[in-house]
Scaffold this motif. Structure first.
Motif, PDB file in Angstrom:
ATOM      1  N   ILE A  37       9.967   4.477  11.472  1.00 36.30           N
ATOM      2  CA  ILE A  37       9.307   5.320  10.479  1.00 36.30           C
ATOM      3  C   ILE A  37       7.882   5.656  10.888  1.00 36.30           C
ATOM      4  CG2 ILE A  37       8.419   5.333   8.108  1.00 36.30           C
ATOM      5  CD1 ILE A  37      10.851   3.752   7.269  1.00 36.30           C
ATOM      6  N   HIS A  38       7.237   4.753  11.643  1.00 34.37           N
ATOM      7  CA  HIS A  38       5.797   4.899  11.871  1.00 34.37           C
ATOM      8  C   HIS A  38       5.410   5.330  13.283  1.00 34.37           C
ATOM      9  CE1 HIS A  38       6.680   0.887  13.427  1.00 34.37           C
ATOM     10  NE2 HIS A  38       5.575   0.997  14.142  1.00 34.37           N
ATOM     11  N   ARG A  75       0.673   8.549   6.267  1.00 41.11           N
ATOM     12  CA  ARG A  75       0.149   9.250   5.091  1.00 41.11           C
ATOM     13  C   ARG A  75       0.176  10.754   5.298  1.00 41.11           C
ATOM     14  NH1 ARG A  75      -3.895  11.932   3.039  1.00 41.11           N
ATOM     15  NH2 ARG A  75      -4.863  12.104   5.106  1.00 41.11           N
ATOM     16  N   VAL A  76      -0.189  11.184   6.499  1.00 44.25           N
ATOM     17  CA  VAL A  76      -0.181  12.616   6.804  1.00 44.25           C
ATOM     18  C   VAL A  76       1.235  13.173   6.743  1.00 44.25           C
ATOM     19  CG1 VAL A  76      -0.578  14.301   8.655  1.00 44.25           C
ATOM     20  CG2 VAL A  76      -2.286  12.554   8.177  1.00 44.25           C
ATOM     21  N   GLY A  77       2.202  12.350   7.130  1.00 43.98           N
ATOM     22  CA  GLY A  77       3.588  12.805   7.118  1.00 43.98           C
ATOM     23  C   GLY A  77       4.237  12.778   8.487  1.00 43.98           C
ATOM     24  N   THR A 121       7.470  16.095  12.861  1.00 40.58           N
ATOM     25  CA  THR A 121       8.793  16.653  13.122  1.00 40.58           C
ATOM     26  C   THR A 121       8.933  17.994  12.423  1.00 40.58           C
ATOM     27  OG1 THR A 121       9.741  14.432  13.270  1.00 40.58           O
ATOM     28  CG2 THR A 121      11.274  16.252  12.928  1.00 40.58           C
ATOM     29  N   GLN A 122       9.450  18.980  13.149  1.00 36.88           N
ATOM     30  CA  GLN A 122       9.601  20.314  12.574  1.00 36.88           C
ATOM     31  C   GLN A 122      10.482  20.253  11.324  1.00 36.88           C
ATOM     32  OE1 GLN A 122      11.237  23.176  15.282  1.00 36.88           O
ATOM     33  NE2 GLN A 122      10.468  24.922  14.122  1.00 36.88           N
ATOM     34  N   GLY A 123      10.046  20.912  10.278  1.00 35.22           N
ATOM     35  CA  GLY A 123      10.787  20.902   9.025  1.00 35.22           C
ATOM     36  C   GLY A 123      10.257  19.901   8.023  1.00 35.22           C
ATOM     37  N   THR A 124       9.304  19.045   8.452  1.00 36.26           N
ATOM     38  CA  THR A 124       8.716  18.084   7.527  1.00 36.26           C
ATOM     39  C   THR A 124       7.920  18.822   6.449  1.00 36.26           C
ATOM     40  OG1 THR A 124       8.526  16.413   9.273  1.00 36.26           O
ATOM     41  CG2 THR A 124       7.191  16.093   7.303  1.00 36.26           C
ATOM     42  N   SER A 125       8.150  18.439   5.209  1.00 28.64           N
ATOM     43  CA  SER A 125       7.467  19.124   4.101  1.00 28.64           C
ATOM     44  C   SER A 125       6.304  18.273   3.602  1.00 28.64           C
ATOM     45  CB  SER A 125       8.453  19.368   2.955  1.00 28.64           C
ATOM     46  OG  SER A 125       8.992  18.148   2.475  1.00 28.64           O
ATOM     47  N   ARG A 126       5.419  18.936   2.890  1.00 30.88           N
ATOM     48  CA  ARG A 126       4.282  18.287   2.242  1.00 30.88           C
ATOM     49  C   ARG A 126       3.416  17.508   3.242  1.00 30.88           C
ATOM     50  NH1 ARG A 126       7.008  15.940  -3.386  1.00 30.88           N
ATOM     51  NH2 ARG A 126       7.769  17.957  -4.141  1.00 30.88           N
ATOM     52  N   ILE A 127       3.044  18.188   4.315  1.00 28.29           N
ATOM     53  CA  ILE A 127       2.125  17.574   5.275  1.00 28.29           C
ATOM     54  C   ILE A 127       0.746  17.499   4.643  1.00 28.29           C
ATOM     55  CG2 ILE A 127       1.058  17.781   7.558  1.00 28.29           C
ATOM     56  CD1 ILE A 127       4.029  17.207   7.609  1.00 28.29           C
ATOM     57  N   ARG A 128       0.160  16.314   4.653  1.00 28.60           N
ATOM     58  CA  ARG A 128      -1.154  16.135   4.057  1.00 28.60           C
ATOM     59  C   ARG A 128      -2.260  16.398   5.076  1.00 28.60           C
ATOM     60  NH1 ARG A 128      -0.598  10.680   0.282  1.00 28.60           N
ATOM     61  NH2 ARG A 128       0.949  11.544  -1.174  1.00 28.60           N
ATOM     62  N   LYS A 129      -3.383  16.836   4.574  1.00 25.31           N
ATOM     63  CA  LYS A 129      -4.516  17.121   5.442  1.00 25.31           C
ATOM     64  C   LYS A 129      -5.068  15.818   6.018  1.00 25.31           C
ATOM     65  CE  LYS A 129      -9.049  19.364   5.495  1.00 25.31           C
ATOM     66  NZ  LYS A 129     -10.067  20.084   4.683  1.00 25.31           N
ATOM     67  N   PRO A 130      -5.261  15.752   7.333  1.00 31.14           N
ATOM     68  CA  PRO A 130      -5.838  14.537   7.937  1.00 31.14           C
ATOM     69  C   PRO A 130      -7.229  14.258   7.395  1.00 31.14           C
ATOM     70  CG  PRO A 130      -4.853  15.948   9.612  1.00 31.14           C
ATOM     71  CD  PRO A 130      -4.878  16.745   8.344  1.00 31.14           C
ATOM     72  N   LEU A 153       0.861  -1.187   0.000  1.00 31.70           N
ATOM     73  CA  LEU A 153       0.000   0.000   0.000  1.00 31.70           C
ATOM     74  C   LEU A 153       0.894   1.232   0.000  1.00 31.70           C
ATOM     75  CD1 LEU A 153      -2.868   1.233   0.308  1.00 31.70           C
ATOM     76  CD2 LEU A 153      -2.492   1.153   2.788  1.00 31.70           C
ATOM     77  N   ARG A 154       0.702   2.090  -0.982  1.00 31.15           N
ATOM     78  CA  ARG A 154       1.488   3.321  -1.036  1.00 31.15           C
ATOM     79  C   ARG A 154       0.844   4.365  -0.133  1.00 31.15           C
ATOM     80  NH1 ARG A 154       2.258   8.279  -3.542  1.00 31.15           N
ATOM     81  NH2 ARG A 154       4.398   8.692  -4.249  1.00 31.15           N
ATOM     82  N   LEU A 155       1.568   4.783   0.896  1.00 35.69           N
ATOM     83  CA  LEU A 155       1.036   5.740   1.861  1.00 35.69           C
ATOM     84  C   LEU A 155       1.376   7.182   1.473  1.00 35.69           C
ATOM     85  CD1 LEU A 155       1.913   3.783   5.135  1.00 35.69           C
ATOM     86  CD2 LEU A 155      -0.253   3.832   3.894  1.00 35.69           C
ATOM     87  N   ARG A 156       2.597   7.398   1.037  1.00 36.60           N
ATOM     88  CA  ARG A 156       3.063   8.678   0.542  1.00 36.60           C
ATOM     89  C   ARG A 156       4.376   8.411  -0.196  1.00 36.60           C
ATOM     90  NH1 ARG A 156       3.052  12.821   3.789  1.00 36.60           N
ATOM     91  NH2 ARG A 156       4.956  13.836   3.112  1.00 36.60           N
ATOM     92  N   ARG A 157       5.005   9.435  -0.694  1.00 35.94           N
ATOM     93  CA  ARG A 157       6.225   9.237  -1.473  1.00 35.94           C
ATOM     94  C   ARG A 157       7.287   8.500  -0.651  1.00 35.94           C
ATOM     95  NH1 ARG A 157       9.810  13.987  -4.464  1.00 35.94           N
ATOM     96  NH2 ARG A 157      11.388  12.582  -5.374  1.00 35.94           N
ATOM     97  N   ASP A 158       7.777   7.409  -1.215  1.00 40.61           N
ATOM     98  CA  ASP A 158       8.828   6.583  -0.594  1.00 40.61           C
ATOM     99  C   ASP A 158       8.375   5.905   0.695  1.00 40.61           C
ATOM    100  OD1 ASP A 158      10.565   7.304  -2.630  1.00 40.61           O
ATOM    101  OD2 ASP A 158      11.361   9.025  -1.517  1.00 40.61           O
ATOM    102  N   ARG A 159       7.068   5.807   0.911  1.00 40.11           N
ATOM    103  CA  ARG A 159       6.568   5.146   2.120  1.00 40.11           C
ATOM    104  C   ARG A 159       5.520   4.110   1.703  1.00 40.11           C
ATOM    105  NH1 ARG A 159      10.460   6.993   3.737  1.00 40.11           N
ATOM    106  NH2 ARG A 159      10.837   8.416   5.491  1.00 40.11           N
ATOM    107  N   TYR A 160       5.847   2.856   1.893  1.00 39.07           N
ATOM    108  CA  TYR A 160       4.968   1.751   1.519  1.00 39.07           C
ATOM    109  C   TYR A 160       4.763   0.842   2.724  1.00 39.07           C
ATOM    110  CZ  TYR A 160       6.198   3.251  -3.192  1.00 39.07           C
ATOM    111  OH  TYR A 160       6.396   4.001  -4.332  1.00 39.07           O
ATOM    112  N   ALA A 161       3.651   0.149   2.731  1.00 36.43           N
ATOM    113  CA  ALA A 161       3.345  -0.763   3.842  1.00 36.43           C
ATOM    114  C   ALA A 161       2.812  -2.075   3.304  1.00 36.43           C
ATOM    115  CB  ALA A 161       2.308  -0.128   4.774  1.00 36.43           C
ATOM    116  N   ARG A 162       3.158  -3.147   4.016  1.00 30.73           N
ATOM    117  CA  ARG A 162       2.564  -4.433   3.681  1.00 30.73           C
ATOM    118  C   ARG A 162       1.093  -4.434   4.097  1.00 30.73           C
ATOM    119  NH1 ARG A 162       6.990  -9.026   5.560  1.00 30.73           N
ATOM    120  NH2 ARG A 162       8.580  -8.535   3.993  1.00 30.73           N
ATOM    121  N   VAL A 163       0.290  -5.153   3.359  1.00 31.74           N
ATOM    122  CA  VAL A 163      -1.142  -5.266   3.635  1.00 31.74           C
ATOM    123  C   VAL A 163      -1.389  -6.602   4.333  1.00 31.74           C
ATOM    124  CG1 VAL A 163      -3.440  -5.320   2.613  1.00 31.74           C
ATOM    125  CG2 VAL A 163      -1.652  -3.857   1.614  1.00 31.74           C
ATOM    126  N   PRO A 164      -2.181  -6.632   5.434  1.00 32.57           N
ATOM    127  CA  PRO A 164      -2.909  -5.505   6.025  1.00 32.57           C
ATOM    128  C   PRO A 164      -2.024  -4.672   6.956  1.00 32.57           C
ATOM    129  CG  PRO A 164      -3.376  -7.490   7.263  1.00 32.57           C
ATOM    130  CD  PRO A 164      -2.494  -7.915   6.109  1.00 32.57           C
TER     131      PRO A 164
END
Length: 287
Positions: free
Chosen positions: A93-94, A37-39, A66-75, A16-27
């Motif tokens: 990572i999680h 996904r939010v970042g 974390t301060q400085g994190t870019s492209r925070i997605r809306k919850p 499952l692609r959560l965000r750029r360069d972040r993937y997770a096994r299902v389930p």
């Protein structure tokens, strides 16, 4: 995995692609997936609850950014809370560092609920008292009153809340007392009143009910009275429980001789509510 392999795994549903360069096994746990996904990282009450630590109420997802994190997605949900500026670097990572999750949880709860969470962390040996002191060193000084009240012998949130009720009443009590023929009891109050903090999780089923009745009879043979307030009432209607305990003490107290029971008990801890501790409780109300 090559880029092509990753793409194929996503298309087939294995990843499952959560965000750029972040993937997770299902389930994958939905809260973890949303936090990434939010970042950010799963944190605060959400992380502690997932670890089996007592949390009174957790109505929304708690995410550490974390301060400085870019492209925070809306919850996805309005109830999601974002926490910024962690003290410790995340080890995964999680999930946030336990130090930060606990520091945030103290501020996100009522004082009593936070104390129950702290007791649970110590009881499960996820932190030492010295490590807990390190957490409080990053909090405003007014929260220090909680540190003075922690007790790792509390095996559940209701036991922490009951302990505060007994302190407020100014009663002498012992926790996790072993009585002959009975076993360990949650509280022995004034040497003769046993209080068991019953919850559905640990007291459901007829076999457990039979065991509890045998224990109550064995306690009565020692001259003890047993009461079993419901965990739900202890947590959400403490005023009623406090009134009930005070009434039992007032009515039955003069009839009992506490010395015989106290001398036969093997206790892990014993606490008396002094004037100084009453002052601490007053400060607790102010948080």
């Amino acid at each position: 995995m090559s880029g092509r392999d990753i793409t194929e795994a996503v298309r087939s549903g294995h990843l499952l692609r959560l965000r750029r360069d972040r993937y997770a096994r299902v389930p994958i746990d939905e809260d973890v997936a949303e936090a990434v996904r939010v970042g950010g990282h799963l944190s605060c009450l959400s992380l502690l609850k997932s670890m089996g630590i007592f949390v009174l109420v957790c109505t929304g997802l708690h995410v550490q950014i974390t301060q400085g994190t870019s492209r925070i997605r809306k919850p996805k949900f309005r109830t999601t809370r974002l926490h910024w500026n962690p003290v410790r670097e995340c080890e995964t990572i999680h999930a946030a560092h336990l130090h930060d999750a606990l520091r945030q949880a103290i501020r996100c709860q009522s004082a009593r609920a936070a104390l129950a969470t702290l007791d649970s962390v110590l009881h499960h040996k996820l932190m030492t008292l010295n490590q807990l002191e390190g957490v409080f060193s990053t909090l405003p000084a007014r929260y220090g009153v909680l540190l003075s009240l922690v007790d790792p012998t509390a095996a559940s949130g209701p036991e922490t809340f009951m302990r505060l009720i007994l302190r407020a009443l100014g009663l002498r009590y012992e926790t996790q007392v072993h009585l002959p023929g009975v076993g360990y009891v949650d509280f022995l109050v004034e040497g003769w009143l046993i209080i068991e903090c019953d919850s559905k999780e640990w007291h459901e089923g007829w076999d457990k009910q039979v065991e509890d009745r045998h224990r109550d009879i064995a306690a009565a043979k020692l001259g003890c009275v047993t009461i079993r307030p419901l965990a739900s009432e202890i947590l959400h209607d403490s005023a009623r429980v406090r009134e009930s305990v005070a009434s039992v003490i007032e009515v039955l107290g003069p009839r009992f001789m506490p010395d015989a029971v106290r001398n036969s008990s093997k206790t892990r801890s014993s606490v008396s509510c002094t004037r100084a501790k009453a002052t601490i409780l007053a400060k607790l109300e102010e948080l």
